[in-house]
Enzyme design. Structure first.
Site, PDB file in Angstrom:
ATOM      1  N   GLU A 106     -68.681  73.734  62.947  1.00  0.00           N
ATOM      2  CA  GLU A 106     -68.833  72.714  61.908  1.00  0.00           C
ATOM      3  C   GLU A 106     -69.999  71.785  62.216  1.00  0.00           C
ATOM      4  O   GLU A 106     -70.788  71.459  61.332  1.00  0.00           O
ATOM      5  CB  GLU A 106     -67.537  71.924  61.743  1.00  0.00           C
ATOM      6  CG  GLU A 106     -66.371  72.752  61.219  1.00  0.00           C
ATOM      7  CD  GLU A 106     -66.770  73.624  60.046  1.00  0.00           C
ATOM      8  OE1 GLU A 106     -67.523  73.150  59.173  1.00  0.00           O
ATOM      9  OE2 GLU A 106     -66.347  74.786  59.995  1.00  0.00           O
ATOM     10  N   HIS A 153     -73.556  78.240  57.782  1.00  0.00           N
ATOM     11  CA  HIS A 153     -72.518  79.020  58.478  1.00  0.00           C
ATOM     12  C   HIS A 153     -72.894  80.507  58.453  1.00  0.00           C
ATOM     13  O   HIS A 153     -72.738  81.220  59.440  1.00  0.00           O
ATOM     14  CB  HIS A 153     -71.162  78.884  57.771  1.00  0.00           C
ATOM     15  CG  HIS A 153     -70.335  77.707  58.213  1.00  0.00           C
ATOM     16  ND1 HIS A 153     -70.117  77.380  59.535  1.00  0.00           N
ATOM     17  CD2 HIS A 153     -69.617  76.800  57.483  1.00  0.00           C
ATOM     18  CE1 HIS A 153     -69.330  76.312  59.599  1.00  0.00           C
ATOM     19  NE2 HIS A 153     -69.017  75.936  58.376  1.00  0.00           N
ATOM     20  N   HIS A 178     -74.257  73.345  53.894  1.00  0.00           N
ATOM     21  CA  HIS A 178     -73.403  73.536  55.068  1.00  0.00           C
ATOM     22  C   HIS A 178     -72.878  74.981  55.101  1.00  0.00           C
ATOM     23  O   HIS A 178     -72.921  75.649  56.136  1.00  0.00           O
ATOM     24  CB  HIS A 178     -72.272  72.502  54.981  1.00  0.00           C
ATOM     25  CG  HIS A 178     -71.181  72.628  55.985  1.00  0.00           C
ATOM     26  ND1 HIS A 178     -71.048  71.766  57.056  1.00  0.00           N
ATOM     27  CD2 HIS A 178     -70.131  73.482  56.066  1.00  0.00           C
ATOM     28  CE1 HIS A 178     -69.975  72.103  57.749  1.00  0.00           C
ATOM     29  NE2 HIS A 178     -69.393  73.141  57.176  1.00  0.00           N
ATOM     30  N   GLU A 179     -72.416  75.477  53.951  1.00  0.00           N
ATOM     31  CA  GLU A 179     -71.864  76.839  53.899  1.00  0.00           C
ATOM     32  C   GLU A 179     -72.949  77.885  54.155  1.00  0.00           C
ATOM     33  O   GLU A 179     -72.721  78.864  54.870  1.00  0.00           O
ATOM     34  CB  GLU A 179     -71.194  77.086  52.541  1.00  0.00           C
ATOM     35  CG  GLU A 179     -69.988  76.188  52.253  1.00  0.00           C
ATOM     36  CD  GLU A 179     -68.874  76.325  53.296  1.00  0.00           C
ATOM     37  OE1 GLU A 179     -68.741  77.396  53.900  1.00  0.00           O
ATOM     38  OE2 GLU A 179     -68.156  75.327  53.506  1.00  0.00           O
TER      39      GLU A 179
HETATM   40 ZN   LIG Z   1     -67.742  74.358  57.663  1.00  0.00          ZN
END
Ligand SMILES: [Zn+2]
Length: 267
Positions: A188, A130, A126-127
């Site tokens: 997100e 980003h 997830h990071e």
């Molecule tokens: Zn996040």
């Protein structure tokens, strides 16, 4: 802080050559260059490391092992475009972050909540996404546009003349890591979607993402940690992940058959 609306972003996109499309197809404002943002990320990461106690040894090896497996699964140009680094910080809050340039941090508290390598891969994946989706650039640009006012930016000379200098000043302030953090639900959701496929491509079981967010939610109790409150609601997140699980599982199977079977021992 008031944010400019998507409509205003659309108007700016017509007058400025400062718009890009996000990996999931959203049009957004990106005023700074990738190189500027990467430099800000490097500075912020250095500052963060000076202010927070770091943990080496087996926790660092564990997190590094998971991050390496994920980065290896990226297409070569994405793998090489960032200076991927990850560090473990001694902090009981279950948190992780990513800065432009590929600088990432994981708290020891998160290593309790993520109970195996696959759950940890859900967070780190997830990071990583980003960073790849350039969410920080979008955030800084939108915030700067809000501060400067739309009139300055929409004037033809905006970025070349005085407005440009104001912009650079505002971006300098962005070196504080707070401003570089992705903090909208859109970001997100995008990172959830792309992160799910990345972990699957790396050979981590994508179903672990559901368990991870379940643990996070349970840990938060009635009052979720601040980090979580800026994230999508638990129900929405679970629904979105489940909607993509068939594709993620197919990608996971392909990765396993291709010999991607990460084995990162949890300390
Ligand atoms: Zn996040």
């Amino acid at each position: 802080m008031r944010w400019i609306t998507p409509l205003a972003v659309g108007a700016l996109c017509l007058t400025l050559a400062a718009c890009t499309t996000s990996p999931t197809g959203r049009q957004r404002l990106t005023l700074a260059s990738d190189a500027q943002l990467d430099q800000m990320g490097a500075q912020a990461f250095q500052q963060y490391q000076q202010e927070r106690p770091m943990v080496g040894g087996s926790p660092q090896r564990y997190v590094q092992c998971v991050a390496d497996a994920l980065v290896r699964a990226l297409p070569p140009q994405q793998r090489q475009a960032e200076n991927w680094q990850i560090r473990v910080f001694r902090d009981d809050s279950a948190n992780a972050f990513a800065l432009p340039g590929g600088y990432m941090g994981v708290n020891t508290g998160l290593l309790e909540v993520a109970r195996n390598q696959d759950q940890l891969a859900a967070v780190v994946g997830h990071e990583i996404t980003h960073v790849l989706a350039r969410h920080a650039n979008e955030r800084v640009s939108t915030q700067t546009a809000t501060q400067l006012g739309l009139s300055v930016l929409s004037s033809a000379a905006g970025l070349e003349g005085a407005g440009g200098q104001q912009l650079m000043g505002a971006l300098g302030m962005g070196a504080q890591y707070g401003i570089l953090m992705p903090f909208s639900r859109r970001h997100e959701s995008e990172a959830d979607e792309l992160g799910l496929f990345l972990m699957a491509d790396a050979g981590f079981d994508p179903r672990a993402s559901l368990a991870l967010w379940e643990n996070m939610s349970a840990q938060g109790g009635a009052r979720p940690p601040a980090w979580l409150s800026s994230h999508p609601s638990h129900g929405q997140r679970t629904q979105d992940l489940q909607a993509r699980m068939d594709e993620a599982l197919a990608r996971y199977e392909r990765a396993r058959q291709a010999g991607r079977t990460p084995d990162c021992p949890r300390p």
